[in-house]
Design an enzyme around this catalytic site. Structure first.
Site, PDB file in Angstrom:
ATOM      1  N   GLY A   1       0.814  -1.173   0.000  1.00 52.61           N
ATOM      2  CA  GLY A   1       0.000   0.000   0.000  1.00 52.61           C
ATOM      3  C   GLY A   1       0.860   1.239   0.000  1.00 52.61           C
TER       4      GLY A   1
ATOM      5  N   ASP B   1       0.481  -1.474  -8.050  1.00 50.85           N
ATOM      6  CA  ASP B   1       0.598  -1.426  -6.594  1.00 50.85           C
ATOM      7  C   ASP B   1      -0.466  -0.464  -6.051  1.00 50.85           C
ATOM      8  OD1 ASP B   1       2.733  -3.291  -6.629  1.00 50.85           O
ATOM      9  OD2 ASP B   1       4.057  -1.695  -7.322  1.00 50.85           O
ATOM     10  N   SER B   2      -0.145   0.342  -5.072  1.00 48.30           N
ATOM     11  CA  SER B   2      -1.202   1.108  -4.413  1.00 48.30           C
ATOM     12  C   SER B   2      -1.728   2.283  -5.219  1.00 48.30           C
ATOM     13  CB  SER B   2      -0.710   1.600  -3.054  1.00 48.30           C
ATOM     14  OG  SER B   2      -0.640   0.519  -2.150  1.00 48.30           O
ATOM     15  N   THR B   3      -1.115   2.592  -6.359  1.00 42.19           N
ATOM     16  CA  THR B   3      -1.684   3.670  -7.188  1.00 42.19           C
ATOM     17  C   THR B   3      -3.068   3.292  -7.698  1.00 42.19           C
ATOM     18  OG1 THR B   3      -0.662   2.859  -9.233  1.00 42.19           O
ATOM     19  CG2 THR B   3       0.624   4.405  -7.896  1.00 42.19           C
TER      20      THR B   3
END
Length: 600
Positions: free
Chosen positions: A87, A401-403
């Site tokens: 995250g 990923d967290s994007t």
């Protein structure tokens, strides 16, 4: 590396399955197919290879392959500790916490060196078999070089008569050489028939007629081209015993089909003479290397025995048998067409975004990326211009990923799983790696602290099918949600390029998807990082951690300067475990400052 191995694996499975289906059909329906159909049915093996180069994306068939693909990953991503993934950051007012890293490792069960080892072994095999093909062609070149033209008028007239019987109009060059002991045919563009040096003395004109008829049928049936396709199969699938067995059967079926074509031109007395001619070549030295590229009337004793048995039982094909063969081949064709989309995984363009680059300026920003492989993309809508560092990496798709949480939040709002006024979720009491995660969350704090469990919960409530529809609608990267629903966005199936990240941010800001305005505003508000006199900075980081190492870092966002906006994305990679989202953000801010787009 595992992507390439996955392609090889899927291709091998599809080809092996097709070989099994063909062999089963030939076994069960042996008496319902013509000899030629037994050979031509092998042509379907070409379809899985050709399918790899067809533009299946235009037919929207990739969804079907993703389900299949989800069972074939070389590794399963398993989050360490709390079974959650990477995250990063977000907030409601200007919030520097968005630049902090909240990352949980994804564990790959198979080390990278295993992929490298398998791939290296495959490459070595490919190189060796390419070398064997080159050597075989060299041998044929030597034969062609040493061969002398045949000037005997009787043989030349006999060849022309046989060409007329077979229906071959091309110019066939007749040569003789001492380097072979059995006639062979060679040359796709410049066809030749090569005879052993003393064939004229050892064989009668009648026997040579059968030799010519046989070799001419190889030319007419394009068997020389098929031989090169077979070599391609041998090179790619050198490790697959099913392919080796299939190639052996193809060669035998090719000769049987050629024999049948010749027999159809003869009367019954000619069957016996043709059979005797073939037998005379059974004791000749047989070069298996040449057989791969240059078919001929000869063969091993075992092959010739089977051919003589087929000649002895030969009868002309009835109309019913011909129609049965057509129906069987048609049904198999339908089956193969269903299998073909699966092979899109072999050469799927999912890992690369095809960017035209027409309105792009490429620049050298390597000084900002010391110690990292990286890419920077900036889009200025007022000029409709991209500024790009490292074109190759800017088009390379990687896990977001967290994007991705920017869009996960938007989809949850659009699905009414949460709302702008009611988006609180209660912490379930599990202990997570970061204290910030071990408390109740709302949309603003969840984005600010990149709380994995918050977005995993909303994704489950939205559902895989609606999520997939949303990803299709906004055309998010490869749109592949075949991975685990809790982790498809973290070093798993979903991938996106830096250029696409920038394009999506522009479409988000402009709300080109027709979403509710208040939902767009809520997400934008949650990713506001900083406010300066010269503009407002919005953004989201993402960090990909594999086996405890940060290997993939993102920072994406935009600068709002009133009438002007600038959309950007930075992606960095580092095998030493230093590629963090916070580092990508540091690089992005330095570049934006240098370009006088955003500075303190």
């Amino acid at each position: 590396m595992d992507t390439m191995l996955l392609r090889i694996l899927v291709s091998t499975i599809v080809v092996s399955l097709l070989i099994f289906i063909i062999l089963l059909i030939k076994k069960l329906l042996n008496n319902h197919m013509t000899v030629k159909a037994h050979y031509h049915i092998w042509y379907f093996l070409c379809i899985p290879i050709l399918a790899a180069f067809l533009p299946w994306n235009y037919f929207r068939l990739r969804e079907g392959t993703r389900f299949f693909k989800s069972f074939l990953f070389f590794h399963r991503e398993t989050p360490s500790k709390s079974e959650r993934i990477n995250g990063v950051d977000a907030s409601q007012a200007p919030n520097s916490d968005l630049l902090h890293d909240f990352t949980v490792s994804v564990n790959k069960s198979t080390p990278d060196f295993v992929y490298h080892t398998f791939f290296t072994v495959w490459i070595i095999g490919v190189v060796l078999f390419v070398g064997a093909a080159v050597y075989s062609n060299y041998q044929l070149y030597q034969i062609k070089k040493s061969a002398a033209a045949v000037h005997n008028q009787k043989l030349i007239k006999l060849l022309e008569a046989c060409k007329e019987m077979v229906g071959v109009k091309r110019n066939i060059r007749l040569r003789e050489t001492s380097l072979i002991s059995s006639p062979i045919t060679f040359g796709i563009f410049q066809p030749f028939i090569f005879l052993p040096s003393k064939t004229r003395e050892a064989f009668s004109l009648n026997e040579l007629k059968y030799v010519f008829l046989h070799e001419l049928h190889h030319h007419k049936s394009k068997d020389l081209f098929v031989n090169y396709v077979m070599w391609m199969f041998r090179i790619i699938y050198w490790f697959n015993p099913f392919v080796w067995y299939a190639l052996k059967r193809i060669r035998m079926d090719r000769e049987l089909a050629c024999d049948a074509s010749v027999l159809n031109l003869l009367d019954e007395s000619g069957y016996i003479e043709y059979g005797h001619t073939i037998i005379r070549f059974a004791d000749k030295k047989y070069d298996r290397t040449l057989e791969q590229l240059a078919p001929g009337i000869g063969g091993t004793k075992k092959q010739i025995k089977q051919r003589i048995q087929c000649i002895a039982s030969f009868s002309s094909d009835s109309l019913v048998l011909k129609w049965k063969s057509k129906v069987i081949c048609s049904v198999l064709g339908i089956v193969v067409l269903f299998l073909a989309p699966i092979t899109t995984v072999i050469a799927s363009p999912d890992d690369v975004y095809q960017f035209s680059g027409k309105n792009a300026v490429y620049e050298d920003l390597s000084s900002y990326f010391k110690g990292y492989k990286g890419s920077f993309v900036l889009y200025d809508p007022s000029k409709n211009q991209y500024q790009i560092y490292n074109r190759e990496m800017s088009e390379q798709r990687n896990s977001p990923d967290s994007t991705y949480k920017i869009y996960s939040a938007l989809f949850a709002l659009e699905s009414n799983v949460i709302s702008t006024n009611n988006n609180k979720q209660v912490w379930d009491g599990k202990i997570y790696p970061y204290p910030e995660w071990n408390q109740n969350q709302n949309l603003a704090t969840a984005l600010s602290r990149s709380v994995n469990w918050y977005f995993q919960n909303t994704d489950r409530e939205v559902g895989r099918k609606p999520l997939q529809d949303y990803f299709h609608k906004i055309k998010y990267g490869n749109e592949d949600l075949s991975g685990n629903l809790d982790s498809y966005w973290m070093e798993s199936s979903l991938k996106i390029s830096p250029i696409e990240q920038v394009q999506l941010l522009y479409q988000l800001e402009e709300n080109q998807w027709g979403f509710k305005g208040e939902n767009i505003k809520a997400v934008k508000k949650a990713i506001l990082i900083d406010v300066q006199k010269n503009g407002r900075l919005y953004g989201k980081t993402g960090t990909g951690m594999i086996n405890g190492k940060n290997v993939n870092g993102w920072f994406i966002g935009f600068v709002d300067r009133g009438d002007d906006r600038f959309y950007f994305a930075v992606n960095i990679q580092n095998k030493d475990g230093q590629a963090q989202g916070s580092k990508a953000a540091e690089i992005a801010k330095q570049i934006l400052h240098h370009k006088k787009i955003y500075y303190n």
